[in-house]
Design a protein around this motif. Sequence first.
Motif, short mmCIF file in Angstrom:
data_model
loop_
_atom_site.label_atom_id
_atom_site.label_comp_id
_atom_site.label_asym_id
_atom_site.label_seq_id
_atom_site.Cartn_x
_atom_site.Cartn_y
_atom_site.Cartn_z
N GLN A 27 20.54 -25.45 66.04
CA GLN A 27 19.94 -24.19 66.47
C GLN A 27 20.68 -22.99 65.87
O GLN A 27 20.06 -22.01 65.47
N ALA A 28 22.01 -23.10 65.81
CA ALA A 28 22.80 -21.96 65.34
C ALA A 28 22.76 -21.79 63.83
O ALA A 28 22.88 -20.68 63.33
N HIS A 29 22.58 -22.91 63.08
CA HIS A 29 22.76 -22.83 61.63
C HIS A 29 21.51 -23.15 60.81
O HIS A 29 21.39 -22.66 59.68
N TYR A 30 20.61 -23.98 61.33
CA TYR A 30 19.51 -24.45 60.48
C TYR A 30 18.11 -24.28 61.08
O TYR A 30 17.12 -24.58 60.42
N ALA A 31 18.02 -23.84 62.34
CA ALA A 31 16.72 -23.83 63.01
C ALA A 31 15.71 -22.94 62.30
O ALA A 31 14.54 -23.30 62.15
N ASP A 32 16.13 -21.77 61.87
CA ASP A 32 15.21 -20.85 61.19
C ASP A 32 14.60 -21.51 59.96
O ASP A 32 13.39 -21.43 59.72
N ARG A 33 15.46 -22.19 59.17
CA ARG A 33 14.98 -22.77 57.93
C ARG A 33 14.04 -23.94 58.19
O ARG A 33 13.03 -24.11 57.51
N ILE A 34 14.39 -24.78 59.18
CA ILE A 34 13.50 -25.90 59.53
C ILE A 34 12.13 -25.37 59.93
O ILE A 34 11.09 -25.89 59.51
N ALA A 35 12.13 -24.32 60.77
CA ALA A 35 10.85 -23.76 61.22
C ALA A 35 10.03 -23.22 60.06
O ALA A 35 8.82 -23.43 59.98
N ALA A 36 10.71 -22.53 59.13
CA ALA A 36 9.99 -21.95 57.99
C ALA A 36 9.42 -23.02 57.08
O ALA A 36 8.26 -22.93 56.65
N VAL A 37 10.23 -24.05 56.78
CA VAL A 37 9.75 -25.12 55.90
C VAL A 37 8.61 -25.88 56.55
O VAL A 37 7.63 -26.25 55.89
N PHE A 38 8.70 -26.13 57.85
CA PHE A 38 7.63 -26.87 58.55
C PHE A 38 6.34 -26.05 58.54
O PHE A 38 5.23 -26.59 58.36
N ALA A 39 6.45 -24.74 58.74
CA ALA A 39 5.26 -23.89 58.73
C ALA A 39 4.59 -23.89 57.36
O ALA A 39 3.35 -23.83 57.26
N GLU A 40 5.41 -23.98 56.29
CA GLU A 40 4.82 -24.05 54.94
C GLU A 40 4.14 -25.39 54.71
O GLU A 40 3.10 -25.47 54.06
N ALA A 41 4.73 -26.47 55.24
CA ALA A 41 4.18 -27.80 55.03
C ALA A 41 2.93 -28.05 55.87
O ALA A 41 2.04 -28.79 55.46
N ASN A 42 2.87 -27.44 57.05
CA ASN A 42 1.71 -27.63 57.94
C ASN A 42 1.38 -26.29 58.57
O ASN A 42 2.01 -25.87 59.54
N PRO A 43 0.37 -25.59 58.03
CA PRO A 43 0.03 -24.25 58.53
C PRO A 43 -0.32 -24.22 60.01
O PRO A 43 -0.25 -23.16 60.65
N GLU A 44 -0.69 -25.39 60.60
CA GLU A 44 -1.01 -25.41 62.02
C GLU A 44 0.23 -25.27 62.89
O GLU A 44 0.14 -24.95 64.08
N VAL A 45 1.40 -25.57 62.32
CA VAL A 45 2.64 -25.48 63.08
C VAL A 45 3.12 -24.03 63.10
O VAL A 45 3.44 -23.46 62.07
N ARG A 46 3.12 -23.45 64.29
CA ARG A 46 3.57 -22.06 64.43
C ARG A 46 5.02 -21.97 64.89
O ARG A 46 5.70 -21.00 64.57
N THR A 47 5.45 -22.95 65.66
CA THR A 47 6.80 -22.90 66.22
C THR A 47 7.42 -24.29 66.18
O THR A 47 6.72 -25.30 66.05
N VAL A 48 8.76 -24.33 66.28
CA VAL A 48 9.51 -25.59 66.30
C VAL A 48 10.38 -25.60 67.55
O VAL A 48 11.05 -24.61 67.85
N SER A 49 10.37 -26.72 68.27
CA SER A 49 11.16 -26.86 69.48
C SER A 49 12.18 -27.99 69.30
O SER A 49 11.84 -29.07 68.81
N ILE A 50 13.44 -27.74 69.65
CA ILE A 50 14.50 -28.75 69.52
C ILE A 50 15.03 -29.10 70.89
O ILE A 50 15.43 -28.23 71.66
N GLY A 51 15.02 -30.39 71.20
CA GLY A 51 15.52 -30.86 72.49
C GLY A 51 16.44 -32.04 72.32
O GLY A 51 16.60 -32.58 71.22
N VAL A 52 17.08 -32.44 73.41
CA VAL A 52 17.96 -33.60 73.41
C VAL A 52 17.22 -34.76 74.04
O VAL A 52 16.77 -34.68 75.17
N ARG A 53 17.10 -35.86 73.29
CA ARG A 53 16.38 -37.01 73.81
C ARG A 53 17.26 -37.82 74.74
O ARG A 53 18.47 -37.89 74.56
N VAL A 54 16.66 -38.43 75.72
CA VAL A 54 17.38 -39.25 76.68
C VAL A 54 17.23 -40.71 76.28
O VAL A 54 16.33 -41.09 75.55
N ALA A 55 18.15 -41.53 76.78
CA ALA A 55 18.14 -42.96 76.44
C ALA A 55 17.18 -43.70 77.35
O ALA A 55 17.56 -44.43 78.26
N SER A 56 15.92 -43.51 77.13
CA SER A 56 14.90 -44.23 77.89
C SER A 56 13.78 -44.57 76.93
O SER A 56 13.59 -43.92 75.92
#
Length: 492
Positions: free
Chosen positions: A73-102
């Motif tokens: 989030q601190a170092h790469y989130a902006d770039r991931i969001a921008a690249v994803f938006a270029e690859a898929n115009p339907e993607v407006r936002t990117v959400s990052i979470g921590v997955r649980v072991a289930s």
Amino acid sequence: MLGAQSAARSSAFAANDDRTERDPAWEGVTQRLRSEYGEDVFTSWFTRIVLDRVDDGIAYLTVPTRFLKSWIQAHYADRIAAVFAEANPEVRTVSIGVRVASPKLAAPSRDSVIAAPVPDATRFLDFPAPQPAAVSFGQRIEANRLSGSPLDKRLTFDTFLSGRSNALAYAAARQIADARPGDPVTFNPLVIHSAVGLGKTHLLQATAHAAEASGRRVTYLTAEKFMFDFVAALRAQTALAFKERLRAIDVLIIDDLQFLQGKTVQQEFGHTLNALLDGRQQVIIAADRAPAELEAIDERLRSRLAGGLTLEMGGLDEELRQKILDVRVAAARLAHPKFDPPAEVVAYVARTVTANGRDLDGAINRLIAHNTLTGAPITVEMAETALRDLVRQVEPKRVKIEEIQRIVARHYQVSRADILSSRRTQTVVRPRQVAMYLSKQLTLRSLPEIGRRFGGRDHTTVLHAVRKIDDLVKRDGALFDEVELLKRMLLE
């Protein structure tokens, strides 16, 4: 093998950890990030990001730990969001979470969304705290490894003796050790260097003890143990977990950095150092010489170390040697009640045994042995006999290999680069051999170390040069005069 592992990680990255079907746009994002940031950065930070789903214009990504989430989030989130938006115009936002072991991944909350960099769409909020993930047996072993090298309970600030030669290093270490969690970092990294036996390890371990007592998470590692643990993590395929745990501490202390070897290990240590310094976490390092002189260490790592505070612990002055001896004698009396050296004997030892603290320990042990095993009284005459090989009448000047190379090159009118090169012309070979000979004569460096300082040559090459010049100066008066002149220039 490394290529196959990298490909496997990339495949797992793109395949979304089997949680969703392959997403062509996400695969394109991964390839774009790999090409932009390079293999090292990609492997360190991106390989464990998983695309969970794309829903209502939001791409939900997950990572296994909170540390990784915070770092991305601190170092790469902006770039991931921008690249994803270029690859898929339907993607407006990117959400990052921590997955649980289930088996079923918990859905990230909407208020943790990181938007692509489009007008009025950028937000940075947090997920709710994740549930603890299950830890495998292998991960438990790795966690145990990161407990660090063992600390000696005797090496504390209470037992550290300070004098003129180490006062500044002691004050800096004490200030760091006395800081509380959340206090601003003043000296980072702190690099302490000195010859052997002058108290570097004692000071580092004392700092570790005190920092732990103040409530901070501290890891003390020798360079050798760092190498062992990192290689073990690579073999166990737990390198990312190793790095995450190491970077989650408050104070990292590395001893004997000069022994850190291997390009991959040094690169990883450099990444760890950068992560800790960028996160305002304290790093303390000890070595046998200043960062600029650690030629076996990666240049970028040396440069980053030089950006901190570098302090030298000098040789022990006579007053400090006297204090050390008083403490050693008092401790010796507990085991040998009849051991009671006169003050003039202790003063003689303090005046004449000048190399380092270990020699002072050896001097006390010899006096005890001569006194208890033979019954000889402890006198100055007995001490002179017992300590003959420990006594140095004149402490020699510390000569650096780089200085030898520079002065020899200037004398023979060649460049230092020529001496370090692979050129074999006589105008270069002779100065190179003389410089190697003087390095062996005037420094305490080993043959392999001298070879590394001369362009990475093998120790047998250095040995050949030393023997050849040693033989020539016995037969060639002109060369003898040249070598003696160079010695005087270096020792003045």
